[in-house]
Design a protein around this motif. Structure first.
Motif, PDB file in Angstrom:
ATOM      1  N   LEU A   1       0.864  -1.176   0.000  1.00 39.30           N
ATOM      2  CA  LEU A   1       0.000   0.000   0.000  1.00 39.30           C
ATOM      3  C   LEU A   1       0.902   1.228   0.000  1.00 39.30           C
ATOM      4  CD1 LEU A   1      -2.954   1.079   0.340  1.00 39.30           C
ATOM      5  CD2 LEU A   1      -2.533   1.046   2.805  1.00 39.30           C
ATOM      6  N   SER A   2       0.791   2.050  -1.049  1.00 42.16           N
ATOM      7  CA  SER A   2       1.743   3.144  -1.235  1.00 42.16           C
ATOM      8  C   SER A   2       1.034   4.444  -1.568  1.00 42.16           C
ATOM      9  CB  SER A   2       2.714   2.796  -2.372  1.00 42.16           C
ATOM     10  OG  SER A   2       3.437   3.924  -2.798  1.00 42.16           O
ATOM     11  N   GLU A   3       1.574   5.541  -1.056  1.00 40.95           N
ATOM     12  CA  GLU A   3       1.005   6.843  -1.376  1.00 40.95           C
ATOM     13  C   GLU A   3       1.121   7.160  -2.862  1.00 40.95           C
ATOM     14  OE1 GLU A   3       1.293  11.569  -0.256  1.00 40.95           O
ATOM     15  OE2 GLU A   3       2.967  10.269   0.278  1.00 40.95           O
ATOM     16  N   GLU A   4       2.268   6.916  -3.452  1.00 41.38           N
ATOM     17  CA  GLU A   4       2.519   7.411  -4.800  1.00 41.38           C
ATOM     18  C   GLU A   4       1.694   6.722  -5.873  1.00 41.38           C
ATOM     19  OE1 GLU A   4       3.771  10.211  -5.120  1.00 41.38           O
ATOM     20  OE2 GLU A   4       4.323  10.182  -3.024  1.00 41.38           O
ATOM     21  N   LEU A   5       1.175   5.538  -5.583  1.00 45.80           N
ATOM     22  CA  LEU A   5       0.288   4.901  -6.544  1.00 45.80           C
ATOM     23  C   LEU A   5      -1.178   5.164  -6.213  1.00 45.80           C
ATOM     24  CD1 LEU A   5       1.885   1.461  -7.418  1.00 45.80           C
ATOM     25  CD2 LEU A   5       2.038   3.636  -8.608  1.00 45.80           C
ATOM     26  N   ALA A   6      -1.398   6.081  -5.236  1.00 41.72           N
ATOM     27  CA  ALA A   6      -2.761   6.398  -4.795  1.00 41.72           C
ATOM     28  C   ALA A   6      -3.535   5.113  -4.544  1.00 41.72           C
ATOM     29  CB  ALA A   6      -3.474   7.269  -5.825  1.00 41.72           C
ATOM     30  N   SER A   7      -2.930   4.240  -3.773  1.00 40.36           N
ATOM     31  CA  SER A   7      -3.458   2.897  -3.564  1.00 40.36           C
ATOM     32  C   SER A   7      -4.884   2.914  -3.028  1.00 40.36           C
ATOM     33  CB  SER A   7      -2.565   2.138  -2.587  1.00 40.36           C
ATOM     34  OG  SER A   7      -1.241   2.095  -3.061  1.00 40.36           O
ATOM     35  N   ASP A   8      -5.680   1.986  -3.529  1.00 41.70           N
ATOM     36  CA  ASP A   8      -7.063   1.847  -3.090  1.00 41.70           C
ATOM     37  C   ASP A   8      -7.117   0.877  -1.914  1.00 41.70           C
ATOM     38  OD1 ASP A   8      -9.780   1.646  -2.782  1.00 41.70           O
ATOM     39  OD2 ASP A   8     -10.098   0.425  -4.576  1.00 41.70           O
ATOM     40  N   TYR A   9      -7.568   1.367  -0.752  1.00 36.50           N
ATOM     41  CA  TYR A   9      -7.711   0.487   0.398  1.00 36.50           C
ATOM     42  C   TYR A   9      -9.159   0.483   0.896  1.00 36.50           C
ATOM     43  CZ  TYR A   9      -6.907   4.950   2.864  1.00 36.50           C
ATOM     44  OH  TYR A   9      -6.963   6.258   3.295  1.00 36.50           O
ATOM     45  N   SER A  10     -10.088   0.661  -0.053  1.00 36.80           N
ATOM     46  CA  SER A  10     -11.501   0.656   0.303  1.00 36.80           C
ATOM     47  C   SER A  10     -11.973  -0.743   0.723  1.00 36.80           C
ATOM     48  CB  SER A  10     -12.352   1.150  -0.868  1.00 36.80           C
ATOM     49  OG  SER A  10     -12.131   0.362  -2.026  1.00 36.80           O
ATOM     50  N   ASP A  11     -11.285  -1.777   0.263  1.00 33.87           N
ATOM     51  CA  ASP A  11     -11.597  -3.139   0.687  1.00 33.87           C
ATOM     52  C   ASP A  11     -10.819  -3.431   1.966  1.00 33.87           C
ATOM     53  OD1 ASP A  11     -12.030  -5.790   1.125  1.00 33.87           O
ATOM     54  OD2 ASP A  11     -11.292  -6.479  -0.828  1.00 33.87           O
ATOM     55  N   PRO A  12     -11.481  -3.454   3.123  1.00 34.82           N
ATOM     56  CA  PRO A  12     -10.764  -3.592   4.390  1.00 34.82           C
ATOM     57  C   PRO A  12     -10.055  -4.924   4.556  1.00 34.82           C
ATOM     58  CG  PRO A  12     -13.131  -3.763   4.737  1.00 34.82           C
ATOM     59  CD  PRO A  12     -12.929  -3.337   3.312  1.00 34.82           C
ATOM     60  N   SER A  13     -10.373  -5.917   3.728  1.00 37.14           N
ATOM     61  CA  SER A  13      -9.707  -7.213   3.859  1.00 37.14           C
ATOM     62  C   SER A  13      -8.211  -7.101   3.568  1.00 37.14           C
ATOM     63  CB  SER A  13     -10.342  -8.238   2.917  1.00 37.14           C
ATOM     64  OG  SER A  13     -10.098  -7.899   1.557  1.00 37.14           O
ATOM     65  N   ILE A  14      -7.802  -6.038   2.879  1.00 44.18           N
ATOM     66  CA  ILE A  14      -6.378  -5.860   2.568  1.00 44.18           C
ATOM     67  C   ILE A  14      -5.554  -5.774   3.847  1.00 44.18           C
ATOM     68  CG2 ILE A  14      -6.476  -3.326   2.449  1.00 44.18           C
ATOM     69  CD1 ILE A  14      -4.443  -3.417   0.229  1.00 44.18           C
ATOM     70  N   PHE A  15      -6.161  -5.261   4.921  1.00 49.07           N
ATOM     71  CA  PHE A  15      -5.411  -5.078   6.159  1.00 49.07           C
ATOM     72  C   PHE A  15      -5.197  -6.378   6.931  1.00 49.07           C
ATOM     73  CE2 PHE A  15      -7.546  -0.821   5.691  1.00 49.07           C
ATOM     74  CZ  PHE A  15      -6.395  -0.146   5.298  1.00 49.07           C
ATOM     75  N   GLN A  16      -5.888  -7.423   6.557  1.00 50.20           N
ATOM     76  CA  GLN A  16      -5.726  -8.697   7.236  1.00 50.20           C
ATOM     77  C   GLN A  16      -4.609  -9.536   6.619  1.00 50.20           C
ATOM     78  OE1 GLN A  16      -7.393  -9.277  10.041  1.00 50.20           O
ATOM     79  NE2 GLN A  16      -8.416  -7.295   9.772  1.00 50.20           N
ATOM     80  N   GLN A  17      -4.196  -9.176   5.417  1.00 57.51           N
ATOM     81  CA  GLN A  17      -3.178  -9.927   4.695  1.00 57.51           C
ATOM     82  C   GLN A  17      -1.792  -9.357   4.990  1.00 57.51           C
ATOM     83  OE1 GLN A  17      -4.461  -9.385   0.641  1.00 57.51           O
ATOM     84  NE2 GLN A  17      -6.587  -9.768   1.202  1.00 57.51           N
ATOM     85  N   PRO A  18      -0.728 -10.106   4.710  1.00 59.22           N
ATOM     86  CA  PRO A  18       0.616  -9.526   4.830  1.00 59.22           C
ATOM     87  C   PRO A  18       0.727  -8.289   3.936  1.00 59.22           C
ATOM     88  CG  PRO A  18       0.760 -11.903   4.637  1.00 59.22           C
ATOM     89  CD  PRO A  18      -0.676 -11.539   4.371  1.00 59.22           C
TER      90      PRO A  18
END
Length: 270
Positions: free
Chosen positions: A70-87
């Protein structure tokens, strides 16, 4: 996925190595190769941000190809909260880009590693001052390999508070009443231009507290460092049920325990 302490120590060493490499790169680029642009019409971004992002991403993918980034410069989409459960790696290739482009010192490379909804490793490196903050969950936070602790401040009137302001100027009027409260009840305020560095300054006692609304890449690594140094972290409002507190940056507070409750109450302005 569950890591042993040995795994986290290895991840921390890799994160530190990558941060040092990125820091050296942005130092070199600032000398005579800096190119300035703006995204969304008002947010400064430089070629150093992009190249640092590429270096960090490439190094992480080489060592940990199955992990997400998850990176600022790619304006990463973290609207799917499941991303935070993964490495997950959360990176800011340059936190404090405006400072960086204006030859100021409050600048950092920020790299965090998370899994299971929590940050496990955090590295914040300021290459200009050669200061590297590092923490592993469950272990003492360090600055240049020396343990650090938050201040022992017990009185808000003697506390030095850090904060920041958004690029979108239309949001500033709503923040002024809260700023007035802090200026009226605390010793003073600092607005230094890098959330990662401000939170690390809380961790080592240079600031007594910090509050602001920021993105995960701005604070993920530094928040862990502050927690492992004894800070209390929270929010003015309750976190959404689907976003872990370690990644929720709306109206965030990080403070020495002795003043946290009083500052939290002071900032409760509707």
């Amino acid at each position: 996925m569950e890591n042993t302490s040995e795994d986290l120590n290895y991840i921390a060493q890799q994160a530190k190595t990558i941060a040092l490499q990125a820091g050296q790169l942005i130092l070199e680029l600032r000398q005579d190769q800096l190119i300035r642009n703006y995204k969304s019409g008002h947010e400064l971004v430089t070629n150093a941000d992009i190249q640092s992002d590429q270096l960090i991403r490439s190094a992480i993918r080489q060592q940990f190809p199955a992990h997400n980034i998850l990176s600022e410069e790619l304006a990463s989409d973290y609207s799917d909260p499941s991303i935070f459960q993964q490495p997950l790696w959360i990176i800011d290739p340059i936190d404090g880009t405006v400072n960086y482009a204006h030859d100021q010192q409050h600048v950092a490379v920020s790299i965090a590693y998370a899994e299971g909804g929590d940050v496990k490793v955090g590295v914040v490196f300021n290459p200009i001052l050669n200061e590297c903050f590092l923490a592993i969950q469950g272990q003492p936070a360090c600055l240049n390999d020396q343990p650090i602790r938050v201040s022992q401040q017990q009185q808000l009137k003697h506390a030095l508070i850090g904060t920041g302001f958004p690029y979108d100027k239309s949001q500033i009027p709503a923040l002024l009443p809260r700023l007035h409260q802090v200026l009226s009840h605390c010793q003073d305020i600092r607005r230094c231009g890098s959330a990662a560095m401000d939170i690390c300054y809380v961790a080592c006692g240079r600031l007594d507290a910090y509050y602001e609304t920021v993105k995960p890449w701005d604070f993920a690594a530094a928040r862990l460092i502050a927690l492992q140094a004894g800070a209390t972290a929270g929010h003015l409002d309750r976190c959404p049920n689907d976003i872990p507190p370690a990644f929720y940056g709306e109206q965030m507070i990080v403070a020495s325990p002795g003043i946290y409750d009083e500052l939290h109450q002071l900032l409760q302005i509707q």
